[in-house]
Design an enzyme around this catalytic site. Structure first.
Site, PDB file in Angstrom:
ATOM      1  N   ARG A 175       0.833  -1.215   0.000  1.00 17.63           N
ATOM      2  CA  ARG A 175       0.000   0.000   0.000  1.00 17.63           C
ATOM      3  C   ARG A 175       0.866   1.262   0.000  1.00 17.63           C
ATOM      4  NH1 ARG A 175      -2.995  -3.735   3.077  1.00 17.63           N
ATOM      5  NH2 ARG A 175      -1.433  -3.528   4.705  1.00 17.63           N
ATOM      6  N   HIS A 213      -6.831   2.404  12.888  1.00 16.67           N
ATOM      7  CA  HIS A 213      -6.235   2.086  11.588  1.00 16.67           C
ATOM      8  C   HIS A 213      -7.104   1.117  10.795  1.00 16.67           C
ATOM      9  CE1 HIS A 213      -2.572   3.911  13.200  1.00 16.67           C
ATOM     10  NE2 HIS A 213      -2.117   3.941  11.957  1.00 16.67           N
ATOM     11  N   LYS A 265      -3.668  -3.711   8.826  1.00 15.45           N
ATOM     12  CA  LYS A 265      -2.416  -3.348   9.515  1.00 15.45           C
ATOM     13  C   LYS A 265      -1.885  -4.524  10.325  1.00 15.45           C
ATOM     14  CE  LYS A 265      -0.360   0.208  12.462  1.00 15.45           C
ATOM     15  NZ  LYS A 265       0.872   0.196  11.655  1.00 15.45           N
TER      16      LYS A 265
END
Ligand SMILES: NC(=O)C1=CN([C@@H]2O[C@H](COP(=O)(O)OP(=O)(O)OC[C@H]3O[C@@H](n4cnc5c(N)ncnc54)[C@H](OP(=O)(O)O)[C@@H]3O)[C@@H](O)[C@H]2O)C=CC1
Ligand SMILES: O=C(O)C1=N[C@H](C(=O)O)C[C@H](O)C1
Length: 245
Positions: A12, A131, A135
């Site tokens: 990403r 988040h 993650k």
């Protein structure tokens, strides 16, 4: 032209960095490497940018330093012990620079600085980081770094950790403890990267919040890091030192 190699190039962040470097007139991508690719492609690189995985990053930094390549590192997982190892490798390679930054977004760096300033005035502080659900690590590197900065500021001011009356709790309900500061992690699809630092005292609270709504938010900091690391030998930790805040 600064010649840049990107590690984690299909991830990403890495993919966003490849595009940002390609779009910069003074920078050139000479290697885009992901897991399974050989690092031989870095032979032409003057600077590597690493957004990989906490398990991979240390070996990548060692490789870069040993090959005389400067490194800009956004990958999380840097303990004091890991930073000491990097300092040792750099001692054998004067002239090489490594910049490790838990967060490259300007607002996140400012939020940490404001939190440090507020810390000495408040009895209690807790951190909530939020988040995306892809993650790998919790808490975030930024939250951990913020907790340590706040804790140090509180110690410098002679403050003890805040207390509460909790005597009965489900495991994890009060979060993780980083340097005596409670840190709570939220993971949800739809989020990118967000942090709140909450301070409390009699009759008032102060909340400092930063939101990265797009990974574009990290790019000016990463590009600044690439341009600066070539003239900053040794280890620099935190973008605040490059921004001269
Ligand atoms: N400092 C900052 O401002 C920011 C830091 N980060 C941090 O950056 C890191 C990466 O995040 P993100 O991009 O979301 O993660 P992703 O999982 O999307 O990307 C990581 C990429 O690195 C690859 N990779 C793993 N090991 C290696 C290796 N040894 N060499 C080359 N490539 C490798 C992965 O491949 P594979 O999937 O096949 O393993 C994957 O393509 C995390 O630690 C994150 O916390 C993120 C955003 C901002
Ligand atoms: O994994 C992420 O996305 C992010 N990681 C870094 C962290 O752990 O602090 C920086 C930012 O929060 C985005």
């Amino acid at each position: 032209m600064i010649r840049v190699g990107v590690l984690g190039a299909r991830g990403r962040m890495g993919a966003t960095v490849v595009n940002a470097v390609q779009a910069a007139p003074d920078l050139k991508v000479v290697a885009a490497i992901d897991s399974g690719d050989s690092r031989d492609g870095l032979a032409e690189a003057e600077v590597v940018v690493d957004f990989t995985h906490p398990d991979a990053v240390l070996d990548n930094v060692k490789y870069a330093v040993e090959h005389g390549i400067h490194a800009v590192v956004g990958t999380t997982g840097f303990t004091e012990e890991r930073l000491s190892a990097v300092r040792e490798w750099l001692a054998a390679k004067p002239g090489v620079g490594v910049l490790v930054a838990p967060n490259f977004a300007l607002g996140a760096v400012l939020a940490m600085r404001f939190a440090q300033q507020a810390a000495r005035f408040y009895e209690s502080v807790e951190i909530i980081e939020l988040h995306h659900n892809r993650k790998a690590d919790a808490p975030s590197g930024t939250a951990e770094h913020t907790a340590r900065l706040v804790a140090q500021a509180r110690r410098d001011a002679g403050r003890k950790p805040g207390t509460d009356a909790t005597t009965k709790e489900l495991d994890g309900a009060r979060g993780a403890v980083v340097d005596d500061v409670r840190v709570h992690s939220v993971r949800l699809p739809g989020l990118i990267a967000h942090e709140e630092i909450l301070f409390g005292a009699d009759g008032e609270t102060l909340t400092i919040r930063h939101d990265s709504m797009d990974r574009a938010s990290f790019m000016p900091g990463v590009l600044l890091g690439v341009r600066e690391v070539v003239r900053r030998p040794g280890l620099t930790v935190g973008l605040e030192n490059v921004l001269d805040l």
